[in-house]
Structures are given as C-alpha cells and as structure tokens.
Write a protein that holds these residues in place. Structure first.
Motif, short mmCIF file in Angstrom:
data_model
loop_
_atom_site.label_atom_id
_atom_site.label_comp_id
_atom_site.label_asym_id
_atom_site.label_seq_id
_atom_site.Cartn_x
_atom_site.Cartn_y
_atom_site.Cartn_z
N GLU A 1 0.87 -1.25 0.08
CA GLU A 1 0.01 -0.24 -0.01
C GLU A 1 0.84 1.32 0.01
O GLU A 1 0.39 2.24 -0.48
CB GLU A 1 -0.85 -0.11 1.41
CG GLU A 1 -1.94 -1.02 1.12
CD GLU A 1 -3.06 -1.12 2.29
OE1 GLU A 1 -3.32 0.05 2.88
OE2 GLU A 1 -3.18 -2.22 2.70
N GLY B 1 -0.48 4.22 -5.19
CA GLY B 1 -1.30 5.09 -4.89
C GLY B 1 -2.49 4.14 -4.58
O GLY B 1 -2.70 2.92 -5.05
N LYS B 2 -3.58 4.46 -3.73
CA LYS B 2 -4.65 3.59 -3.55
C LYS B 2 -5.61 3.51 -4.67
O LYS B 2 -6.09 2.49 -4.70
CB LYS B 2 -5.66 4.68 -2.81
CG LYS B 2 -5.24 4.99 -1.27
CD LYS B 2 -6.37 5.72 -0.41
CE LYS B 2 -5.92 5.97 0.96
NZ LYS B 2 -6.34 5.33 2.11
N GLU B 3 -5.35 4.11 -5.96
CA GLU B 3 -6.13 3.87 -7.08
C GLU B 3 -5.54 2.54 -7.77
O GLU B 3 -6.04 1.82 -8.53
CB GLU B 3 -5.95 5.11 -8.19
CG GLU B 3 -4.63 5.23 -8.78
CD GLU B 3 -3.91 6.19 -7.85
OE1 GLU B 3 -2.83 6.87 -8.29
OE2 GLU B 3 -4.14 6.53 -6.72
N TYR B 4 -4.25 2.07 -7.23
CA TYR B 4 -3.69 0.87 -8.00
C TYR B 4 -3.93 -0.32 -7.14
O TYR B 4 -3.57 -1.44 -7.79
CB TYR B 4 -2.43 1.15 -8.26
CG TYR B 4 -1.83 2.20 -9.16
CD1 TYR B 4 -2.06 1.84 -10.37
CD2 TYR B 4 -1.49 3.32 -8.98
CE1 TYR B 4 -2.06 2.93 -11.47
CE2 TYR B 4 -1.21 4.35 -9.70
CZ TYR B 4 -1.52 4.16 -11.13
OH TYR B 4 -1.46 5.02 -11.96
N ALA C 1 -6.88 -1.82 -6.10
CA ALA C 1 -7.68 -2.78 -6.58
C ALA C 1 -7.33 -3.36 -7.87
O ALA C 1 -7.31 -4.73 -8.18
CB ALA C 1 -9.15 -2.09 -6.87
N PRO C 2 -6.48 -2.82 -8.96
CA PRO C 2 -6.01 -3.37 -10.21
C PRO C 2 -4.80 -4.31 -9.92
O PRO C 2 -4.83 -5.47 -10.40
CB PRO C 2 -5.50 -2.47 -10.90
CG PRO C 2 -6.32 -0.92 -10.66
CD PRO C 2 -6.51 -1.19 -8.93
N TRP C 3 -4.15 -4.26 -8.60
CA TRP C 3 -3.25 -5.00 -8.26
C TRP C 3 -3.78 -6.27 -7.92
O TRP C 3 -3.26 -7.29 -8.07
CB TRP C 3 -2.38 -4.26 -7.04
CG TRP C 3 -1.28 -5.35 -6.50
CD1 TRP C 3 -1.36 -5.87 -5.26
CD2 TRP C 3 -0.12 -6.14 -7.13
NE1 TRP C 3 -0.46 -6.62 -4.85
CE2 TRP C 3 0.37 -6.73 -6.18
CE3 TRP C 3 0.61 -5.93 -8.32
CZ2 TRP C 3 1.57 -7.53 -6.43
CZ3 TRP C 3 1.58 -6.72 -8.39
CH2 TRP C 3 2.06 -7.51 -7.49
N ASN D 1 -0.88 2.91 -18.22
CA ASN D 1 -2.23 2.84 -18.47
C ASN D 1 -2.80 1.87 -18.16
O ASN D 1 -2.93 0.83 -18.99
CB ASN D 1 -2.27 3.23 -20.08
CG ASN D 1 -1.81 4.54 -20.75
OD1 ASN D 1 -1.93 5.27 -20.09
ND2 ASN D 1 -0.85 4.36 -21.60
#
Length: 157
Positions: free
Chosen positions: A77, A81-84, A86-88, A156
């Motif tokens: 974490e 960034g927090k936005e990554y 869920a994709p991770w 991207n």
C-alpha cells in the motif's frame, strides 16, 4: 527497518553456526522485528545465477517492504497509490490462478498466497526484467510502478 546484518554462512534459530545443524537458515527476522539477517554465502549464490528468477535475499527484503504498512499481505500500500490497489489485487489473483493451473512460468510458490506472490513476482522482476516484461506485461508495469522505475509514470491501467 533498522538494519541488515550479514553473517558469513548459514545459521540456526539461535544464530549459531553449525555444520551439523539440520535447521540451517540463510535469513532471519523473528525476534529481530526490524532487522534482516542474511547469510553472505546465500547472498552470493542468489546473485550468481541470473537466469533462475529466484533470489532469496530479494524475496525476504520484499516481505519487509510489504510489512511497512503494518501487515505482510502482498499489498504494498505504501508503494502504490490507492487507485492501484484494486487493479493490483485483480492482477495478482489472475496470475496466482495461472500459476496454480500450471499455465505460468512464475515459480509455483507464488501461487500459495498473496504474500508469497508479491515476493516471488518481485524476484522475477529483479532477476529477469526483460523476460517478465515480455511474458507478463501487466505485472511488469505494476511492479515498475511499485518499485518506482523511471518509465512507470506512464502506466495506462
């Protein structure tokens, strides 16, 4: 982390050297909560083979990096960034499924848990980055972001 201690050879749980000890170790953390203890011999062996996608010192160091947010859970974490996150998680579970279905060249140990996947994939990333980029481009991009590699700024996802 407060330090890394390098011992000349393998050691046991009491941090003693013995050729007769069946439980030799090459790395210790345990009671040394914020320290890593490595065997110099194991470090040399790990970095001598540049094609096996396996590196115990890198693997154990990644566990310590993973723990920086308070939990060893395979989700770095503090590095994403927090936005990554869920994709991770989505990518990690997809790759773990491929490992467990024998359709991946990532080492089988990476399919045992999120924690081990992050460490095993990181070994591959540092040992064979070009091969990882070729065979697992999404994973390569995510790990580039995680480890702040220069080209990772243009992800991207």
């Amino acid at each position: 982390m407060s330090g890394i201690i390098v011992y000349p050879d393998s050691f046991n749980e009491e941090l003693q050297f013995s050729d007769k000890d069946k439980n030799k170790r090459i790395l210790g953390t345990g009671p040394f909560e914020k320290q890593m203890i490595l065997s110099k011999k194991a470090i040399r062996l790990a970095f001598n083979n540049k094609t096996d996608k396996h590196n115990t010192p890198v693997h154990k160091f990644v566990h310590l990096l993973d723990k920086m947010d308070g939990e060893i859970d395979g989700v770095p974490e503090l590095f994403f960034g927090k936005e990554y996150i869920a994709p991770w998680l989505e990518l990690m579970h997809k790759e773990m499924e491929a490992i467990n279905n024998d359709t991946s060249d990532i080492r089988k140990y990476g399919g045992t848990s999120q924690t081990e996947f992050f460490a095993v994939a990181s070994e591959y990333f540092f040992e064979r980055p070009k091969l990882l980029k070729q065979k697992h481009p999404e994973l390569y991009k995510m790990l580039s972001l995680c480890f702040q590699q220069p080209k990772s700024k243009t992800l991207n996802l």
